[in-house]
Design a protein around this motif. Structure first.
Motif, PDB file in Angstrom:
ATOM      1  N   UNK A 157       0.870  -1.178   0.000  1.00 52.52           N
ATOM      2  CA  UNK A 157       0.000   0.000   0.000  1.00 52.52           C
ATOM      3  C   UNK A 157       0.902   1.222   0.000  1.00 52.52           C
ATOM      4  N   UNK A 158       0.586   2.188  -0.860  1.00 47.10           N
ATOM      5  CA  UNK A 158       1.473   3.333  -1.030  1.00 47.10           C
ATOM      6  C   UNK A 158       0.970   4.562  -0.286  1.00 47.10           C
ATOM      7  N   UNK A 159       1.933   5.327   0.233  1.00 43.37           N
ATOM      8  CA  UNK A 159       1.636   6.612   0.860  1.00 43.37           C
ATOM      9  C   UNK A 159       2.502   7.661   0.185  1.00 43.37           C
ATOM     10  N   UNK A 160       1.996   8.896   0.116  1.00 43.45           N
ATOM     11  CA  UNK A 160       2.745   9.945  -0.558  1.00 43.45           C
ATOM     12  C   UNK A 160       3.715  10.630   0.400  1.00 43.45           C
ATOM     13  N   UNK A 161       4.375  11.682  -0.082  1.00 41.70           N
ATOM     14  CA  UNK A 161       5.393  12.357   0.718  1.00 41.70           C
ATOM     15  C   UNK A 161       4.824  13.010   1.972  1.00 41.70           C
ATOM     16  N   UNK A 162       3.520  13.221   1.997  1.00 40.88           N
ATOM     17  CA  UNK A 162       2.870  13.819   3.162  1.00 40.88           C
ATOM     18  C   UNK A 162       2.283  12.763   4.092  1.00 40.88           C
ATOM     19  N   UNK A 163       2.526  11.493   3.792  1.00 46.63           N
ATOM     20  CA  UNK A 163       2.038  10.422   4.636  1.00 46.63           C
ATOM     21  C   UNK A 163       0.601  10.028   4.374  1.00 46.63           C
ATOM     22  N   UNK A 164       0.029  10.513   3.278  1.00 41.31           N
ATOM     23  CA  UNK A 164      -1.362  10.203   2.947  1.00 41.31           C
ATOM     24  C   UNK A 164      -1.441   8.915   2.134  1.00 41.31           C
ATOM     25  N   UNK A 165      -2.390   8.080   2.462  1.00 48.01           N
ATOM     26  CA  UNK A 165      -2.611   6.852   1.713  1.00 48.01           C
ATOM     27  C   UNK A 165      -3.148   7.194   0.330  1.00 48.01           C
ATOM     28  N   UNK A 166      -2.578   6.575  -0.696  1.00 50.37           N
ATOM     29  CA  UNK A 166      -3.007   6.855  -2.063  1.00 50.37           C
ATOM     30  C   UNK A 166      -3.671   5.652  -2.720  1.00 50.37           C
ATOM     31  N   UNK A 167      -2.930   4.550  -2.885  1.00 54.94           N
ATOM     32  CA  UNK A 167      -3.460   3.373  -3.583  1.00 54.94           C
ATOM     33  C   UNK A 167      -2.606   2.167  -3.272  1.00 54.94           C
ATOM     34  N   UNK A 168      -3.128   0.995  -3.612  1.00 52.61           N
ATOM     35  CA  UNK A 168      -2.366  -0.227  -3.477  1.00 52.61           C
ATOM     36  C   UNK A 168      -1.570  -0.499  -4.738  1.00 52.61           C
ATOM     37  N   UNK A 169      -0.890  -1.636  -4.763  1.00 51.45           N
ATOM     38  CA  UNK A 169      -0.025  -1.960  -5.902  1.00 51.45           C
ATOM     39  C   UNK A 169      -0.802  -1.978  -7.208  1.00 51.45           C
ATOM     40  N   UNK A 170      -1.920  -2.694  -7.230  1.00 50.78           N
ATOM     41  CA  UNK A 170      -2.763  -2.746  -8.435  1.00 50.78           C
ATOM     42  C   UNK A 170      -4.236  -2.653  -8.035  1.00 50.78           C
ATOM     43  N   UNK A 171      -4.508  -1.853  -7.018  1.00 48.63           N
ATOM     44  CA  UNK A 171      -5.874  -1.742  -6.519  1.00 48.63           C
ATOM     45  C   UNK A 171      -6.054  -0.410  -5.789  1.00 48.63           C
ATOM     46  N   UNK A 172      -7.304  -0.045  -5.654  1.00 48.88           N
ATOM     47  CA  UNK A 172      -7.670   1.124  -4.859  1.00 48.88           C
ATOM     48  C   UNK A 172      -8.122   0.671  -3.481  1.00 48.88           C
ATOM     49  N   UNK A 173      -8.129   1.600  -2.551  1.00 54.11           N
ATOM     50  CA  UNK A 173      -8.496   1.290  -1.172  1.00 54.11           C
ATOM     51  C   UNK A 173      -9.608   2.218  -0.702  1.00 54.11           C
ATOM     52  N   UNK A 174     -10.472   1.678   0.135  1.00 50.63           N
ATOM     53  CA  UNK A 174     -11.520   2.460   0.766  1.00 50.63           C
ATOM     54  C   UNK A 174     -11.630   2.048   2.226  1.00 50.63           C
ATOM     55  N   UNK A 175     -12.244   2.916   3.041  1.00 48.18           N
ATOM     56  CA  UNK A 175     -12.366   2.655   4.473  1.00 48.18           C
ATOM     57  C   UNK A 175     -13.819   2.775   4.906  1.00 48.18           C
ATOM     58  N   UNK A 176     -14.107   2.268   6.088  1.00 53.60           N
ATOM     59  CA  UNK A 176     -15.432   2.360   6.703  1.00 53.60           C
ATOM     60  C   UNK A 176     -15.257   2.911   8.103  1.00 53.60           C
ATOM     61  N   UNK A 177     -15.951   4.017   8.406  1.00 54.99           N
ATOM     62  CA  UNK A 177     -15.820   4.623   9.741  1.00 54.99           C
ATOM     63  C   UNK A 177     -16.985   4.275  10.657  1.00 54.99           C
ATOM     64  N   UNK A 178     -17.831   3.351  10.217  1.00 57.94           N
ATOM     65  CA  UNK A 178     -18.990   2.943  10.995  1.00 57.94           C
ATOM     66  C   UNK A 178     -20.281   3.556  10.509  1.00 57.94           C
ATOM     67  N   UNK A 179     -20.168   4.620   9.703  1.00 54.57           N
ATOM     68  CA  UNK A 179     -21.371   5.285   9.190  1.00 54.57           C
ATOM     69  C   UNK A 179     -21.287   5.548   7.695  1.00 54.57           C
ATOM     70  N   UNK A 180     -20.075   5.626   7.164  1.00 52.53           N
ATOM     71  CA  UNK A 180     -19.921   5.954   5.750  1.00 52.53           C
ATOM     72  C   UNK A 180     -18.625   5.357   5.204  1.00 52.53           C
ATOM     73  N   UNK A 181     -18.585   5.222   3.902  1.00 49.51           N
ATOM     74  CA  UNK A 181     -17.361   4.805   3.228  1.00 49.51           C
ATOM     75  C   UNK A 181     -16.492   6.036   3.040  1.00 49.51           C
ATOM     76  N   UNK A 182     -15.217   5.905   3.375  1.00 48.87           N
ATOM     77  CA  UNK A 182     -14.260   7.003   3.254  1.00 48.87           C
ATOM     78  C   UNK A 182     -13.281   6.662   2.137  1.00 48.87           C
ATOM     79  N   UNK A 183     -13.217   7.533   1.136  1.00 48.42           N
ATOM     80  CA  UNK A 183     -12.276   7.368   0.028  1.00 48.42           C
ATOM     81  C   UNK A 183     -11.089   8.304   0.256  1.00 48.42           C
ATOM     82  N   UNK A 184      -9.871   7.765   0.342  1.00 48.61           N
ATOM     83  CA  UNK A 184      -8.714   8.619   0.642  1.00 48.61           C
ATOM     84  C   UNK A 184      -8.376   9.552  -0.512  1.00 48.61           C
ATOM     85  N   UNK A 185      -8.111  10.798  -0.189  1.00 52.47           N
ATOM     86  CA  UNK A 185      -7.725  11.801  -1.176  1.00 52.47           C
ATOM     87  C   UNK A 185      -6.206  11.885  -1.253  1.00 52.47           C
ATOM     88  N   UNK A 186      -5.673  11.595  -2.416  1.00 56.12           N
ATOM     89  CA  UNK A 186      -4.246  11.713  -2.716  1.00 56.12           C
ATOM     90  C   UNK A 186      -4.109  11.413  -4.199  1.00 56.12           C
TER      91      UNK A 186
END
Length: 265
Positions: A157-186
C-alpha cells in the motif's frame, strides 16, 4: 494466457518488440462476462484520454471494441480477463514529442474473480509517475509487492510524501468509519471499479466521503477494503494495525457492484 492480438490480428514477437524495448504506452484491464463488461464506458474513456496525452492521437472506441470482440472470437470464449494496451510501433524515443499512430494490443487470460480472503498490507513511501494514467511502467508496483511478500505481508500500500494513503499496488483502497465509506484523497490512479463502487453505493443509499487519510492516523476507521477490476476484498490489517473485516460492509459493496449493469461489447 490465451493469446494476444494486435489491431485485430494474432500478435507475433516482432509486433511486440517496440513495446518491449521502449516500454511506453498505457492499458486498461477488464473482466468480460458473456461478452459484456461492467464500466465499459469508463475503460473506453480511460484509453481515449491517455492516448491523447501520451501520443497526441485519437482512439476510436469502435476500434477497441472490435479488437476485443475479434480476440474473443479467435479464442472461442465469452468469458475472459481482457487487457487492452495502447502503444505505437512508430514511436521514436529520440523524438517522443511527435504525434504517431497507435496500435491496439488485446491480451486475453482466463476469467478471474477476487478472492474473499482478507489481506494484510504493508505501507511504502512511493508515488507513481503520472499517477492518473494506467501506464505500462509497472516495475515498481511489482517490486514493492515483492518486498511486502518477503516481509510477511500480502501486498503493498502506497503513501505519498505527506504520509497520505493513495493506492495499493494494483488496486484502490476504501475505508469504513462505521457510518460511511471514506475514500482517501491523494494522487492516485482512480480505478474503474472504484468509480463503479461510488456510483453503486449512491444507488443503494450508502453514505460516502472523500478526505485525506494518513497512514499514521487510522484509529477512527473500523474497516478497510481493496478493489480492482476483479472485484472487492477486505483488508485485515495495515502495517501493525489490525482491522476487523465487516461482513455488512462487504455485502453493501457487493450490492453496489451488482447495481451497476454489464454493458455488451
Amino acid at each position: 494466457m490465451f493469446a494476444s492480438w494486435i489491431n485485430g490480428a494474432l500478435a507475433c514477437g516482432e509486433d511486440l518488440l517496440a513495446l518491449a524495448l521502449t516500454n511506453y504506452g498505457h492499458f486498461t484491464s477488464m473482466q468480460v462476462r458473456g461478452r459484456a463488461v461492467r464500466g465499459l464506458d469508463l475503460h473506453f474513456q480511460r484509453l481515449k484520454t491517455a492516448t491523447r496525452e501520451l501520443f497526441d492521437a485519437s482512439l476510436d472506441e469502435a476500434r477497441v471494441r472490435a479488437g476485443i470482440v475479434a480476440a474473443l472470437d479467435a479464442a472461442g470464449v465469452d468469458d475472459a480477463g481482457a487487457r487492452v494496451t495502447v502503444f505505437s510501433r512508430a514511436f521514436d524515443y529520440l523524438r517522443p514529442d511527435r504525434s504517431v499512430p497507435v496500435d491496439v494490443l488485446v491480451s486475453l487470460s482466463p476469467p478471474r474473480e477476487a478472492v474473499a480472503t482478507p489481506a494484510w498490507v504493508k505501507t511504502f513511501a512511493f508515488q507513481r509517475p503520472l499517477p492518473h494514467i494506467k501506464h505500462v511502467g509497472t516495475f515498481p508496483l511489482f517490486q514493492w509487492r515483492r518486498q511486502a511478500l518477503r516481509d510477511g505481508f500480502d501486498d503493498a500500500l502506497f503513501v505519498d510524501a505527506r504520509g497520505r494513503i493513495s493506492e495499493g499496488s494494483v488496486w484502490n483502497i476504501g475505508f469504513w468509519d462505521g457510518a460511511q465509506v471514506v475514500w482517501p484523497q491523494a494522487e492516485a490512479l482512480r480505478g474503474t471499479q472504484e468509480k463503479l463502487l461510488q456510483a453503486g453505493l449512491a444507488e443503494v443509499g450508502v453514505a460516502q466521503r472523500h478526505m485525506p487519510v494518513e497512514a499514521r492516523a487510522l484509529g477512527g476507521l473500523k474497516a478497510a477494503f481493496a478493489a480492482n477490476a476483479t472485484g472487492v476484498w477486505p483488508l485485515s490489517g495495515i502495517d501493525d494495525l489490525a482491522l476487523r473485516p465487516d461482513p455488512v460492509l462487504m455485502e453493501s459493496l457487493q450490492a453496489a457492484v451488482r447495481a451497476m449493469p454489464l454493458r455488451p461489447l
